[in-house]
Write a protein that holds these residues in place. Structure first.
Motif, PDB file in Angstrom:
ATOM      1  N   VAL A  94       0.944  -0.967  -0.008  1.00 61.76           N
ATOM      2  CA  VAL A  94      -0.022   0.035   0.081  1.00 61.76           C
ATOM      3  C   VAL A  94       0.765   1.225   0.247  1.00 61.76           C
ATOM      4  O   VAL A  94       1.529   1.298   0.546  1.00 61.76           O
ATOM      5  N   TRP A  95       0.326   2.240  -1.075  1.00 64.33           N
ATOM      6  CA  TRP A  95       1.637   3.908  -0.562  1.00 64.33           C
ATOM      7  C   TRP A  95       0.151   4.718  -0.396  1.00 64.33           C
ATOM      8  O   TRP A  95      -0.670   5.060  -0.637  1.00 64.33           O
ATOM      9  N   HIS A 104      -4.119   1.038  -3.327  1.00 64.75           N
ATOM     10  CA  HIS A 104      -4.191  -0.034  -3.413  1.00 64.75           C
ATOM     11  C   HIS A 104      -3.995  -0.995  -4.838  1.00 64.75           C
ATOM     12  O   HIS A 104      -5.257   0.132  -5.236  1.00 64.75           O
ATOM     13  N   PRO A 105      -2.902  -1.272  -5.183  1.00 65.98           N
ATOM     14  CA  PRO A 105      -3.499  -1.606  -6.132  1.00 65.98           C
ATOM     15  C   PRO A 105      -4.837  -2.190  -6.552  1.00 65.98           C
ATOM     16  O   PRO A 105      -5.526  -2.585  -8.397  1.00 65.98           O
ATOM     17  N   THR A 111      -9.157   1.602  -1.213  1.00 66.55           N
ATOM     18  CA  THR A 111      -8.247   1.465   0.071  1.00 66.55           C
ATOM     19  C   THR A 111      -9.075   1.923   1.058  1.00 66.55           C
ATOM     20  O   THR A 111      -9.535   3.309   1.264  1.00 66.55           O
ATOM     21  N   SER A 112      -9.555   0.469   1.968  1.00 62.55           N
ATOM     22  CA  SER A 112     -10.057   1.158   3.242  1.00 62.55           C
ATOM     23  C   SER A 112      -9.623   0.227   3.956  1.00 62.55           C
ATOM     24  O   SER A 112      -9.783  -1.647   3.787  1.00 62.55           O
ATOM     25  N   PHE A 113      -9.801   0.153   5.403  1.00 55.91           N
ATOM     26  CA  PHE A 113      -9.601  -0.891   6.269  1.00 55.91           C
ATOM     27  C   PHE A 113     -10.589  -1.953   7.501  1.00 55.91           C
ATOM     28  O   PHE A 113     -11.180  -0.351   7.663  1.00 55.91           O
ATOM     29  N   ALA A 129       3.035  -4.041  -7.415  1.00 57.40           N
ATOM     30  CA  ALA A 129       3.801  -2.336  -7.565  1.00 57.40           C
ATOM     31  C   ALA A 129       2.651  -1.080  -7.307  1.00 57.40           C
ATOM     32  O   ALA A 129       1.659  -1.360  -7.497  1.00 57.40           O
ATOM     33  N   ASN A 130       3.836   0.189  -6.883  1.00 56.29           N
ATOM     34  CA  ASN A 130       2.322   1.293  -6.338  1.00 56.29           C
ATOM     35  C   ASN A 130       1.996   1.195  -8.399  1.00 56.29           C
ATOM     36  O   ASN A 130       3.006   2.256  -9.085  1.00 56.29           O
TER      37      ASN A 130
END
Ligand code: B12
Ligand code: SF4
Ligand code: SF4
Length: 205
Positions: A94-95, A104-105, A111-113, A129-130
């Motif tokens: 994750v970047w 996230h790719p 992206t969330s958690f 990869a980013n």
């Protein structure tokens, strides 16, 4: 079954794994297609008590933690809040995007958690990869109508101000325009209803 497959069986995506002291932390987010329907058909979504999605996460991720021999942690357990952002950035999967939000790719800026599981072992994940490094136009940068997002700050006042007007209806109903503008977000298949649910929690009527 491996951990990633076990997570997907309950509509969660094992997004990243990071070291945490002597242990490891496995970060879990919604897996589409399926997550939103599974949540909507859950007892938590039907019982009209507060925080249904957090309670869904606690039940489902709590059960996975027991299955995996670990302990569950949740993003809203605070303050002080558990360091989900540090964990995510320490995973190499994750970047931080040009607008500050994590990317996230597989999920882009969506992206969330929903939670994490602390483990004594590290589940193996493929290298990723980013996506920002190969994103020519970086459309996330110009998508916010009030320029509330930058690499280093998030102007929540400007964001709320827009959401209180008619011009904010798009963000309120469909989700943050910057998050939507990311081409990776588009391929993830998140439903507008889910974004509306979160935007309403952030900006109640
Ligand atoms: C508190 C919090 C907020 C507060 C921040 C208040 C503030 N600025 O002071 C508020 C309510 C504003 C907020 C809003 C949102 N948040 Co928030 N938030 C958190 C939480 C629970 C704790 C962060 C914290 O204080 N950490 C402790 C401090 C010391 O660490 P920090 O790194 O300095 O924390 C800062 C950043 O996290 C930042 N921040 C928090 N949320 C967001 C969202 C955006 C867009 C940005 C750029 C920065 C940001 O504000 C914190 C304080 O300055 C985290 C979960 C977690 N446990 O980390 C989620 C988290 C950071 N938020 C997240 C999200 C998705 C959002 C929303 C986009 C959700 C939504 N649609 O409703 C909204 C923004 C609305 C929008 N534009 O769409 C995600 C980020 C995912 C990602 N891709 O980067 C997290 C990780 C939660 C999750 N379950 O995945 N959030
Ligand atoms: S739009 Fe491009 S630069 Fe922005 S988060 Fe998505 S992949 Fe990264
Ligand atoms: S929700 Fe809309 S106003 Fe708020 S940061 Fe995202 S694009 Fe900007």
């Amino acid at each position: 079954m491996d951990h990633a497959a076990e997570a997907r069986a309950v509509y969660l995506d094992l997004l990243a794994v990071a070291p945490e002291g002597e242990r490891f932390v496995a970060l879990l987010g919604p897996h589409e297609p399926g997550f939103w329907e599974a949540f909507q058909n859950s007892p938590e979504a039907a019982d009209r008590a507060p925080d249904p999605m957090d309670r869904w996460s606690k039940r489902v991720i709590g059960a996975l933690a027991t299955q995996w021999g670990g302990s569950a942690v949740f993003p809203s357990d605070g303050p002080p809040y558990p360091p989900f952002i540090r964990w995510a950035l320490g995973s190499g999967q994750v970047w931080q995007s040009p607008v500050g939000l994590l990317v996230h790719p597989r999920q882009g800026l969506w992206t969330s958690f929903r939670g994490a599981i602390l483990l004594d072992h590290a589940p193996l994940l493929p290298e990723l990869a980013n996506p920002c490094l190969s994103c020519g136009d970086q459309p996330c940068l110009n998508a916010c109508p009030v320029n509330a997002l930058s690499a280093t700050s998030y102007d929540t006042d400007a964001c709320h101000e827009l959401l209180s007007t008619e011009n904010g209806a798009d963000c309120l109903n469909m989700g943050c325009a910057a998050r939507r503008a990311c081409p990776v977000s588009t391929s993830y298949g998140r439903k507008a209803d889910q974004s509306h649910f979160h935007m309403r929690a952030f900006h109640p009527a």
